[in-house]
Design an enzyme around this catalytic site. Structure first.
Site, PDB file in Angstrom:
ATOM      1  N   ALA A 121       0.779  -1.244   0.000  1.00 33.58           N
ATOM      2  CA  ALA A 121       0.000   0.000   0.000  1.00 33.58           C
ATOM      3  C   ALA A 121       0.807   1.288   0.000  1.00 33.58           C
ATOM      4  O   ALA A 121       0.301   2.335  -0.411  1.00 33.58           O
ATOM      5  CB  ALA A 121      -0.933   0.003   1.203  1.00 33.58           C
ATOM      6  N   PRO A 123       2.901   4.473  -0.820  1.00 31.59           N
ATOM      7  CA  PRO A 123       2.574   5.487   0.190  1.00 31.59           C
ATOM      8  C   PRO A 123       1.088   5.786   0.369  1.00 31.59           C
ATOM      9  O   PRO A 123       0.731   6.770   1.001  1.00 31.59           O
ATOM     10  CB  PRO A 123       3.293   6.728  -0.354  1.00 31.59           C
ATOM     11  CG  PRO A 123       3.219   6.563  -1.846  1.00 31.59           C
ATOM     12  CD  PRO A 123       3.284   5.077  -2.107  1.00 31.59           C
ATOM     13  N   ARG A 149       7.230   3.236   4.565  1.00 28.29           N
ATOM     14  CA  ARG A 149       6.232   3.511   3.531  1.00 28.29           C
ATOM     15  C   ARG A 149       4.837   3.650   4.150  1.00 28.29           C
ATOM     16  O   ARG A 149       3.889   4.020   3.454  1.00 28.29           O
ATOM     17  CB  ARG A 149       6.221   2.391   2.493  1.00 28.29           C
ATOM     18  CG  ARG A 149       7.541   2.190   1.787  1.00 28.29           C
ATOM     19  CD  ARG A 149       7.725   3.118   0.643  1.00 28.29           C
ATOM     20  NE  ARG A 149       6.887   2.770  -0.489  1.00 28.29           N
ATOM     21  CZ  ARG A 149       6.842   3.468  -1.610  1.00 28.29           C
ATOM     22  NH1 ARG A 149       7.581   4.569  -1.732  1.00 28.29           N
ATOM     23  NH2 ARG A 149       6.066   3.101  -2.613  1.00 28.29           N
ATOM     24  N   ASP A 188      -0.541  -3.939  -5.827  1.00 24.25           N
ATOM     25  CA  ASP A 188       0.157  -2.923  -6.631  1.00 24.25           C
ATOM     26  C   ASP A 188       1.635  -3.216  -6.400  1.00 24.25           C
ATOM     27  O   ASP A 188       2.270  -2.657  -5.518  1.00 24.25           O
ATOM     28  CB  ASP A 188      -0.258  -1.536  -6.136  1.00 24.25           C
ATOM     29  CG  ASP A 188       0.231  -0.440  -7.055  1.00 24.25           C
ATOM     30  OD1 ASP A 188       0.567  -0.725  -8.213  1.00 24.25           O
ATOM     31  OD2 ASP A 188       0.284   0.714  -6.603  1.00 24.25           O
ATOM     32  N   CYS A 241       3.827  -0.637 -12.574  1.00 25.94           N
ATOM     33  CA  CYS A 241       4.105   0.513 -13.444  1.00 25.94           C
ATOM     34  C   CYS A 241       5.305   0.169 -14.328  1.00 25.94           C
ATOM     35  O   CYS A 241       6.254   0.932 -14.422  1.00 25.94           O
ATOM     36  CB  CYS A 241       4.324   1.779 -12.630  1.00 25.94           C
ATOM     37  SG  CYS A 241       5.590   1.650 -11.374  1.00 25.94           S
TER      38      CYS A 241
HETATM   39  C1  LIG Z   1       4.313   0.306  -6.343  1.00 21.27           C
HETATM   40  S1  LIG Z   1       4.485   0.553  -4.646  1.00 21.27           S
HETATM   41  C2  LIG Z   1       2.817   0.691  -4.120  1.00 21.27           C
HETATM   42  C3  LIG Z   1       2.189   2.037  -4.391  1.00 21.27           C
HETATM   43  C4  LIG Z   1       0.879   2.253  -3.664  1.00 21.27           C
HETATM   44  N1  LIG Z   1      -0.068   1.187  -3.930  1.00 21.27           N
HETATM   45  C5  LIG Z   1       0.223   3.586  -3.999  1.00 21.27           C
HETATM   46  O1  LIG Z   1      -0.610   3.641  -4.915  1.00 21.27           O
HETATM   47  O2  LIG Z   1       0.536   4.580  -3.324  1.00 21.27           O
HETATM   48  C6  LIG Z   1       4.946  -1.020  -4.063  1.00 21.27           C
HETATM   49  C7  LIG Z   1       5.028  -1.154  -2.556  1.00 21.27           C
HETATM   50  O3  LIG Z   1       5.215  -2.531  -2.258  1.00 21.27           O
HETATM   51  C8  LIG Z   1       5.952  -2.620  -1.066  1.00 21.27           C
HETATM   52  N2  LIG Z   1       6.464  -4.001  -0.964  1.00 21.27           N
HETATM   53  C9  LIG Z   1       7.577  -4.526  -1.526  1.00 21.27           C
HETATM   54  N3  LIG Z   1       7.687  -5.837  -1.198  1.00 21.27           N
HETATM   55  C10 LIG Z   1       6.610  -6.139  -0.438  1.00 21.27           C
HETATM   56  C11 LIG Z   1       6.159  -7.313   0.208  1.00 21.27           C
HETATM   57  N4  LIG Z   1       6.842  -8.459   0.128  1.00 21.27           N
HETATM   58  N5  LIG Z   1       5.039  -7.245   0.944  1.00 21.27           N
HETATM   59  C12 LIG Z   1       4.329  -6.079   1.048  1.00 21.27           C
HETATM   60  N6  LIG Z   1       4.720  -4.940   0.462  1.00 21.27           N
HETATM   61  C13 LIG Z   1       5.833  -4.967  -0.286  1.00 21.27           C
HETATM   62  C14 LIG Z   1       6.990  -1.540  -1.206  1.00 21.27           C
HETATM   63  O4  LIG Z   1       7.496  -1.157   0.055  1.00 21.27           O
HETATM   64  C15 LIG Z   1       6.189  -0.433  -1.893  1.00 21.27           C
HETATM   65  O5  LIG Z   1       5.706   0.481  -0.951  1.00 21.27           O
END
Ligand SMILES: C[S@@+](CC[C@H](N)C(=O)[O-])C[C@H]1O[C@@H](n2cnc3c(N)ncnc32)[C@H](O)[C@@H]1O
Length: 471
Positions: A121, A123, A149, A188, A241
């Site tokens: 989620a 930021p 985050r 996401d 993305c």
């Molecule tokens: C593309 S960003 C999400 C953007 C967010 N959905 C938004 O619209 O603001 C991906 C996120 O996934 C998190 N992330 C990475 N590996 C993860 C995991 N194994 N479990 C949960 N979150 C994870 C990262 O810290 C990052 O904040």
């Protein structure tokens, strides 16, 4: 409010994208669009203002805003607009989010009453959209593996006045199953981010096949977990993305094969937005033909960033009504001086309707009365901050002032645009001579919008209590 970084050498910047040439029929248009900086996109917070009002307020400051045709309430601003500095943003009238990322709204199609998990989620932009789609009631769980985050998630939900979000901090691949199943799960996913080239202005990094495989393996695990956590008949949206089929269609294809006859792609591209279908073959691998129902956003099609999204339905059960809420409050309810606040600020009787007050640490928090925070993992936060526990009775946190006190009739200091800007940068100012309130906790209003809380001293100086973390 505008400023632009100088572009890097155009040819080198896009070199890493040449591998997608066969996927893009209008390659020259793709490259030309990918070189252009991205327009800024915002959306109006329906609890505070509609898009026409936000557009008119921005126009007063010389910022033109045009509606994003395919999303209600969204506006496009010129490239480089620093909307986060504008008062409408700080007072929670609007929020900024990449236009392409809004595609997950119609695909997820979250409805009031749904219990929704946003597995990655931070930021919090999509979390906020989901929370609004649920009417700021019920339950959204915003999870991220990275605690740093989650701080911006809290800032976003607080500024926008959202009371139906709990945040958790676990590896999404191991998010525990409480046996009830979510109605909607959004993944996401962390990705190579190639589609953000217009936003970053940087050269697209070349990703080695080993790195790509590592990223994709994590994405498969996250999506597989999301499927397991979704109830039969529920919906999962997988989004990235990036342009890379290895991180998009191939990830979905791998997960589809693990649940034969259970999962299906839902074709849900919104009307009025130019997109391309998902690919069904890549480097010799034939993929599930249903993947043509996935959505690719390419820079040249609708002047957006690059994005991929795919909606999946668990077809192993009829689309049933949401699981009934568990009959337990979001936390041990505590006594809060709601009546004292209402008297002090002259709030209507229903100012705090639909929320309950819980305590967390030394703070009181307001949470939707029907919100169900998870027990495992324990939430990092739920709802928004109301006030310090046991603090000077009438002082409301800024998030709570904006969410619950817009109709305040007492202890309201009206400021002009100079006072507004001083307040929103935490400056101190002299209260207008015509003000008849008492020293102490006040609310600060610019025209019809509250900006937050302040403190009037005996010498009639007004100190801003606008949160530093929102600046
Ligand atoms: C593309 S960003 C999400 C953007 C967010 N959905 C938004 O619209 O603001 C991906 C996120 O996934 C998190 N992330 C990475 N590996 C993860 C995991 N194994 N479990 C949960 N979150 C994870 C990262 O810290 C990052 O904040």
């Amino acid at each position: 409010m505008t400023g632009q970084a100088p572009a890097a050498d155009p040819d080198r910047r896009l070199a890493a994208l040449a591998r997608y040439r066969a996927l893009v029929e209008d390659w020259d248009a793709f490259c030309a669009a990918a070189h252009r900086p991205l327009p800024v996109c915002i959306w109006a917070n329906p609890a505070r203002a509609d898009a026409e009002t936000v557009a008119a307020l921005l126009a007063e400051d010389g910022v033109p805003a045009t509606p994003v045709g395919w999303v209600d309430g969204a506006l496009r601003l010129p490239t480089g607009t620093r909307v986060g500095h504008h008062w409408t943003y700080r007072a929670g009238l609007c929020h900024t989010q990449e236009e392409a990322a809004l595609i997950t709204d119609p695909l997820l199609a979250a409805r009031p009453g749904d219990r929704v998990l946003d597995l990655c989620a931070g930021p919090g932009n999509k979390t906020a959209r989901i929370a609004l789609a649920l009417g700021n009631r019920g339950t959204v769980i915003a999870n991220d593996i990275d605690p740093h985050r989650l701080a911006p998630v809290e800032a976003v939900v607080s500024r926008l006045g959202l009371v139906n979000v709990s945040a958790t901090c676990v590896d999404g691949r191991r998010f525990p199953d409480d046996g009830r199943g979510f109605d909607r799960v959004l993944v996401d996913a962390p990705c190579s981010g190639e589609g953000t080239v217009r936003k970053s202005g940087q050269a697209v990094r070349t990703i080695t096949s080993e790195t790509r495989a590592r990223i994709a393996a994590r994405q498969v695990e996250l999506l597989a977990r999301a499927v397991a956590l979704c109830r039969p008949g529920g919906r999962i949206v997988y989004a990235t993305c990036t342009f890379a089929p290895e991180e998009n269609e191939l990830v979905v294809d791998t997960v589809l094969r693990r649940w034969p006859g259970v999962l299906r792609v839902v074709a849900a591209a919104p009307a009025g937005l130019a997109t391309r279908p998902g690919v069904t073959a890549w480097t010799g691998r034939q993929l599930d033909p249903g993947l043509a129902g996935a959505v690719r956003l390419l820079p040249q099609l609708a002047d957006t960033g690059g994005f991929f999204a795919c909606a999946l339905e668990r077809a192993d059960g009829a689309e049933a009504a949401s699981a009934p809420p568990v009959a337990r409050p979001p936390g041990p309810p505590v006594d809060a001086p709601l009546a004292a606040w209402s008297r002090h600020f002259g709030l209507p009787d229903n100012a705090f309707a639909g929320v309950v007050v819980i305590a967390r640490g030394g703070r009181l928090r307001a949470v939707a009365a029907d919100h169900e925070p998870p027990t495992e993992p324990a939430p990092v936060f739920s709802g928004l901050e109301l006030a310090r526990r046991g603090g000077a009775a009438p002082k409301l946190a800024t998030a709570a002032s904006l969410a619950f006190a817009q109709a305040a009739r007492h202890q309201v200091v009206a400021v002009d645009s100079t006072g507004r800007d001083a307040f929103l940068t935490r400056g101190s100012q002299k209260v207008n001579a015509a003000w008849t309130g008492r020293p102490g906790a006040v609310l600060v209003r610019y025209r019809e919008w509250l900006l937050g809380g302040g403190l009037v001293r005996d010498d009639r100086r007004l100190d801003s209590l606008f949160p530093r973390v929102w600046l």
